[in-house]
Structure formats: structure tokens, C-alpha cells
Write an enzyme that holds these catalytic residues in place. Structure first.
Site, short mmCIF file in Angstrom:
data_model
loop_
_atom_site.label_atom_id
_atom_site.label_comp_id
_atom_site.label_asym_id
_atom_site.label_seq_id
_atom_site.Cartn_x
_atom_site.Cartn_y
_atom_site.Cartn_z
N TYR A 1 -36.65 -25.06 8.04
CA TYR A 1 -37.59 -23.89 9.44
C TYR A 1 -38.37 -23.35 10.47
O TYR A 1 -39.52 -23.92 9.30
CB TYR A 1 -37.24 -22.85 9.48
CG TYR A 1 -37.55 -21.71 10.51
CD1 TYR A 1 -36.80 -21.20 11.30
CD2 TYR A 1 -38.89 -20.46 10.14
CE1 TYR A 1 -36.56 -20.73 12.26
CE2 TYR A 1 -38.91 -20.09 11.54
CZ TYR A 1 -38.19 -19.89 12.74
OH TYR A 1 -37.97 -19.56 14.09
N HIS B 1 -44.29 -20.23 24.20
CA HIS B 1 -44.94 -18.90 24.19
C HIS B 1 -46.29 -18.63 25.00
O HIS B 1 -45.88 -17.10 24.10
CB HIS B 1 -44.87 -18.86 22.17
CG HIS B 1 -43.42 -19.51 21.92
ND1 HIS B 1 -43.20 -20.22 22.34
CD2 HIS B 1 -43.01 -18.35 20.83
CE1 HIS B 1 -41.78 -19.95 20.83
NE2 HIS B 1 -42.20 -18.96 21.00
N ASN C 1 -47.55 -17.38 14.35
CA ASN C 1 -47.05 -16.70 13.63
C ASN C 1 -47.79 -15.99 12.66
O ASN C 1 -49.18 -16.73 12.57
CB ASN C 1 -45.78 -16.92 12.50
CG ASN C 1 -44.95 -17.12 12.69
OD1 ASN C 1 -43.33 -18.08 11.98
ND2 ASN C 1 -44.10 -17.23 14.40
N TYR D 1 -61.35 28.52 15.43
CA TYR D 1 -61.42 27.52 14.18
C TYR D 1 -61.99 25.85 14.73
O TYR D 1 -62.01 25.18 13.81
CB TYR D 1 -59.71 26.86 14.25
CG TYR D 1 -58.67 27.83 13.95
CD1 TYR D 1 -59.34 29.35 13.56
CD2 TYR D 1 -57.13 27.87 14.04
CE1 TYR D 1 -58.75 29.99 12.23
CE2 TYR D 1 -56.60 29.13 13.45
CZ TYR D 1 -57.12 30.20 12.91
OH TYR D 1 -56.33 31.14 12.37
N ARG E 1 -64.90 26.49 12.47
CA ARG E 1 -64.43 27.17 11.48
C ARG E 1 -63.41 26.52 10.38
O ARG E 1 -64.07 25.84 8.81
CB ARG E 1 -64.11 28.52 11.32
CG ARG E 1 -64.11 28.95 9.78
CD ARG E 1 -63.25 29.60 9.93
NE ARG E 1 -62.58 31.25 11.39
CZ ARG E 1 -61.23 31.39 10.91
NH1 ARG E 1 -60.79 31.70 10.34
NH2 ARG E 1 -61.15 32.59 12.61
N PHE F 1 -45.47 -12.11 8.77
CA PHE F 1 -45.10 -12.13 9.90
C PHE F 1 -45.09 -10.76 10.03
O PHE F 1 -45.65 -10.36 11.92
CB PHE F 1 -44.64 -13.26 10.32
CG PHE F 1 -43.20 -13.61 10.46
CD1 PHE F 1 -42.17 -12.21 10.73
CD2 PHE F 1 -42.74 -14.77 11.08
CE1 PHE F 1 -41.39 -12.47 10.40
CE2 PHE F 1 -41.56 -14.47 10.58
CZ PHE F 1 -40.41 -13.72 10.45
N GLU G 1 -34.14 -12.18 15.98
CA GLU G 1 -35.38 -10.90 15.28
C GLU G 1 -34.77 -9.44 16.36
O GLU G 1 -34.54 -9.21 17.25
CB GLU G 1 -36.49 -11.20 16.33
CG GLU G 1 -36.98 -13.72 15.42
CD GLU G 1 -38.28 -13.34 16.52
OE1 GLU G 1 -38.43 -13.24 17.19
OE2 GLU G 1 -38.11 -14.73 16.73
#
Length: 495
Positions: A55, A85, A197, A279, A282, A328, A412
Site C-alpha cells: 500500500y 493533497h 501521513n 466561588y 474561594r 496516523f 476513510e
């Protein structure tokens, strides 16, 4: 010249901060070089020997994993991957975070599980050492197959594509190579995938946010101590015995820090007619302490991430394995980053409540912290600004990691959205810093109305340093420059 050797030794968050902000140059250790070279040799040999598809090496990517690629096209496959990409958009990632990205990518590749060439890793080191900042865009990553889009922009200049900021100027990757007389890297099989990746974009934002969070956590305690004394608050809630019966680590540490910061205060010793504070005063140990505990937890998760190989497929020469898996995937740090955003949101939230009390005209303080209210609005609108920022933080603290939108034709099909968690966390960090700066602006003003009484030496030292850059406000004046200087003070003052 300060040198850091990239090796398999543990790289802490603090050390990353020292390297990036301390002017270090980096080099590969001998062992790191050896691991990189041996992994590349193993991968080349496996490509020659095997007829089975590997792959991302001899196949396409994502949903194209079943498309075989001939040997003559393996190098072009990697270039095409990087170009296709690089789909980033939005604002540019700040240079210091880009530099952390470079360091984390180099560290990850140095383990020898990625199959990169030594020359490729060394060129990334050249970028780091020469303050070359690839132009990376904030938006585009799903945080699933790693940070594909940001890492494409980070690594395009290796082959003369994309853009970089160099010596204060944005230039093309091709022009950078020409100026520095570098040859473009000739990518080998699998290298584009190794570069794209990984979780280094998410990881860089997480590291940056942790470094800032620790600083802001300490500032929150110091500023809260000033606010409490200016408000004539009580210190009994910080008594150690109270916290030992509910022994959360951060809570105990915060109570101890507040006692330390307020030790020696004349205001603390002044008798009080009331037995309780709101608060926001405190419960400082319980809230600030939980933030400390959250920072520690997120540190533990990010620490593992930045000391890992997170690309795909994982190449394991010693085990004679090349495995396509899911290292990844950003989930291990997506959830922690969302958690850290929530914690910082609360740090700002309680800070704004203290601001509100300081301007409310109670406990002997004038309304809106100005001697002549009415004709003067004083610090009225500083609380509005803080409230606006806190409200935005609450929106930004809605977790990104609960979302998933399938991609790549369903291959994916579950993504972490960790990069969006990183972007939101980045904004929450900056917003929290602004709210704390506004609290300091108010607390210093309020403390001046308590004169001639003095606070503790620690609080008075902070007040004196602050007054060198931001004055006491007598009558109404333009306020935004003072807020800006207060933010700069938090960034520049040593803790």
C-alpha cells in the site's frame, strides 16, 4: 552554537520548547542516520523481491489502494500525491508552530520505520536550521490519515513547489532552492506518503498549546492572588488541611501556591467582618487545580505522540514487515486537545468572574474602579470585553473529536477532526491570555485603592513590574492600548 542531536532518546515537551525557542540547531545522531539508511535499503529490497502490492508504495492511496502502480511511475506517484493533497485554506500557521512541525516530522522519520531517504530528512533539517518556514494553512486536515493537507504544504518545498517564508519574505519553493543553491529532492517510492501521513500538524499545535498553558496556569495563580487581596478576600479556603481531605494533586498544589503568593500581606492580616468569599475566589484551588491536572494529563498523551512513528505503512526491517495500519489516526490527541480547550476555557471563565467582582463597587472598592464614577465609566467595559471573549471560548470548547465525516469514497470512514481541535485550542489559548491580562489590569487598579496597605512581597513585586508598562487610571482614557500592553506583559515577563 547550541546543537540538539536527533536520536531515539525521549523528547519531552519542555525540551521541544528549548530547541525551538532557544536558537538550537539540530543534527541527526549516528544511530538515527543508520536507522534511516537501513530502513530505506530494506524497503528497496522488498520492492524488488515481492510481487504482492504494498500500500502506498506500489499502489494508489486511500480508495485507490487496489490500483497497482508500475515501477516506472513510483517516483511520480509521490510527487503527484504531494501536489494533489496541498489543498489548504484559511490563515497561515504561525512560524513557531511550523518550526515545531518540522522538528516533530524529523523526529518521527528518524526512528527508521518510514522508509525515507537520508537526503530527504537532512533537507528538512536544513529548513529548520536555516529558519525556512514552509507556508502551511490552518484548514484542510481531518486528522485521520494524519495531517495530509498541512504536511503536503510543509514538504512541497523539498521538491521546489509550494511557498516558504524566508528572511521575512514569502517566496516560492523553487526560488528558495535557487537562493540557497539546493537541488530539489528526488523522491523515492513511499516517501511522499511518509511525509504526508503523520500527526505532526496536530502535534505541533498541541505542544505549543501545552507550553502556553503552563505559562498561563502560573499567571492565573499570580493574578488571582492580586485580585483576592485587592478584593479583601479570605485566605482560609487555602488552608492545607482542607485540601488533604480531597487530595487532588492540582488542588493541593494551587492552595499551596496561593498561600505562598500571599504570605506577608498586610491586607490578609486585616480583620474581615464576613466569613465567605464568592466561588471565583474561594474555589481557586478547585478550579485552577483541575486545570493543572488536565495539563498534566494532556502532556502525558502528547508526550507519547511526539515520540512515535505515525506515518503509514509502517516499515519494520527487524521484523521483516511492511504493515498498512492506522498509526496516523489523530484520536489519541484529538480528545486530549479538546479537553485542554475546556480547561483553559474554565481558567478564563473564573477569571472573568473575579473581574466582575472587582468592578462591582463592593467591599470598599469604588464602582468600576475609578475615583469619580458617573462622569467616568472607568473599568466598566473591560468586564464586557472579558465576558465577550469568555463567551467565544465556550463556543470554541465544543469538542471537535465527537465529529466524523467520511472521506475517500468511504475508505476513510471515521476521522478524528483533531486538526480542528488544534485550531480551536490555539484560539482558546490566545483568548485565555487576553482575559487574564484584563484581570491583571483590573486587579492592579483595585490594589492601588487599598493604599497605604501593602499586599505580600510577591504580589507587590508583580504590581511594581506591571506599573512600569501600564499606569494607574485616574480619569477615563482610551483603554485598548493598556489591554494590549497587558497581554505583552504576560508574554514578556519572566515567571
Amino acid at each position: 552554537m547550541k546543537i540538539h542531536k536527533i536520536s531515539a532518546e525521549h523528547l519531552s515537551i519542555e525540551r521541544i520548547g528549548e530547541i525551538v525557542y532557544g536558537g538550537y540547531q539540530i543534527q541527526l545522531s549516528y544511530d538515527a542516520q543508520k536507522r534511516i539508511v537501513e530502513c530505506r535499503k530494506y524497503l528497496d529490497r522488498k520492492i524488488e523481491e515481492t510481487t504482492s502490492p504494498i500500500y502506498g508504495v506500489t499502489t494508489g492511496f486511500g480508495a485507490l489502494c487496489n490500483v497497482s502502480i508500475g515501477p516506472d511511475y513510483l517516483a511520480q506517484l509521490q510527487i503527484n500525491l504531494m501536489m494533489s493533497h496541498a489543498c489548504g485554506t484559511g490563515d497561515s500557521v504561525p512560524n513557531d508552530i511550523v518550526k515545531i512541525m518540522l522538528l516533530l516530522k524529523i523526529q518521527s522519520l528518524s526512528y527508521g520505520f518510514s522508509g525515507c531517504q537520508l537526503a530527504t530528512v537532512n533537507r528538512l533539517i536544513d529548513f529548520f536550521n536555516n529558519d525556512v518556514y514552509p507556508v502551511v494553512y490552518m484548514q484542510g486536515s481531518l486528522g485521520a490519515s494524519g495531517d495530509l493537507v498541512p504536511l503536503a504544504h510543509l514538504t512541497l518545498p523539498l521538491v521546489g513547489l509550494g511557498e516558504v517564508e524566508y528572511q521575512g519574505e514569502v517566496i516560492t519553493g523553487a526560488e528558495l532552492l535557487q537562493r540557497l543553491e539546493w537541488q530539489p529532492i528526488q523522491l523515492a517510492s513511499k516517501e511522499g506518503l511518509a511525509l504526508l501521513n503523520g500527526t505532526q500538524n496536530m502535534g505541533a499545535f498541541a505542544v505549543w498549546a501545552l507550553l502556553q498553558s503552563r505559562r498561563l496556569s502560573e499567571w492565573a495563580d499570580r493574578i488571582a492572588a492580586m485580585s483576592l487581596d485587592a478584593y479583601y478576600g479570605l485566605t482560609a479556603p487555602f488552608t492545607d488541611a482542607v485540601h488533604q481531605v480531597r487530595p487532588h494533586k492540582g488542588q493541593i498544589a494551587t492552595a499551596a501556591r496561593m498561600r505562598q503568593l500571599l504570605e506577608g500581606s498586610e491586607i490578609v492580616e486585616k480583620p474581615k467582618q464576613y466569613v465567605q468569599d464568592p466561588y471565583s475566589f474561594r474555589c481557586i484551588p478547585q478550579v485552577h487545580g483541575t486545570v493543572k491536572d488536565t495539563i498534566d494529563y494532556v502532556t502525558s498523551a502528547v508526550d507519547v505522540e511526539v515520540n512515535s512513528a505515525t506515518d503509514n505503512p509502517t516499515v519494520c526491517p527487524d521484523d521483516d514487515l511492511i504493515i498498512s495500519a492506522g498509526n496516523f489516526h489523530g484520536e489519541p490527541i484529538a480528545m486530549p486537545m479538546d479537553f485542554l480547550a475546556i480547561a483553559l476555557c474554565e481558567l478564563a471563565n473564573i477569571s472573568e468572574r473575579r473581574i466582575y467582582k472587582l468592578v462591582s463597587g463592593t467591599r470598599g472598592l469604588p464602582s468600576f474602579l475609578v475615583a469619580n464614577p458617573g462622569v467616568n465609566s472607568g473599568f466598566m467595559i473591560t468586564q464586557y470585553t472579558a465576558a465577550s471573549v469568555v463567551s467565544l471560548n465556550k463556543t470554541l470548547s465544543t469538542p471537535s473529536s465527537v465529529d466524523s465525516i467520511p472521506s475517500s469514497q468511504g475508505q476513510e470512514d471515521h476521522v478524528s477532526m483533531g486538526a480542528n481541535a488544534a485550531i480551536k485550542l490555539y484560539k482558546v489559548v490566545l483568548n485565555t491570555e487576553r482575559v487574564l491580562a484584563i484581570e491583571l489590569f483590573n486587579a492592579a487598579q483595585a490594589l492601588d485603592f487599598r493604599r497605604p496597605l501593602k499586599s505580600s512581597p510577591a504580589v507587590e513585586a508583580l504590581h511594581d513590574s506591571y506599573r512600569k508598562v501600564v499606569p494607574f487610571i485616574v480619569d477615563d482614557e482610551v483603554m485598548y492600548p493598556h489591554i494590549a500592553k497587558s497581554v505583552e506583559f504576560l508574554r514578556g515577563e519572566k515567571l
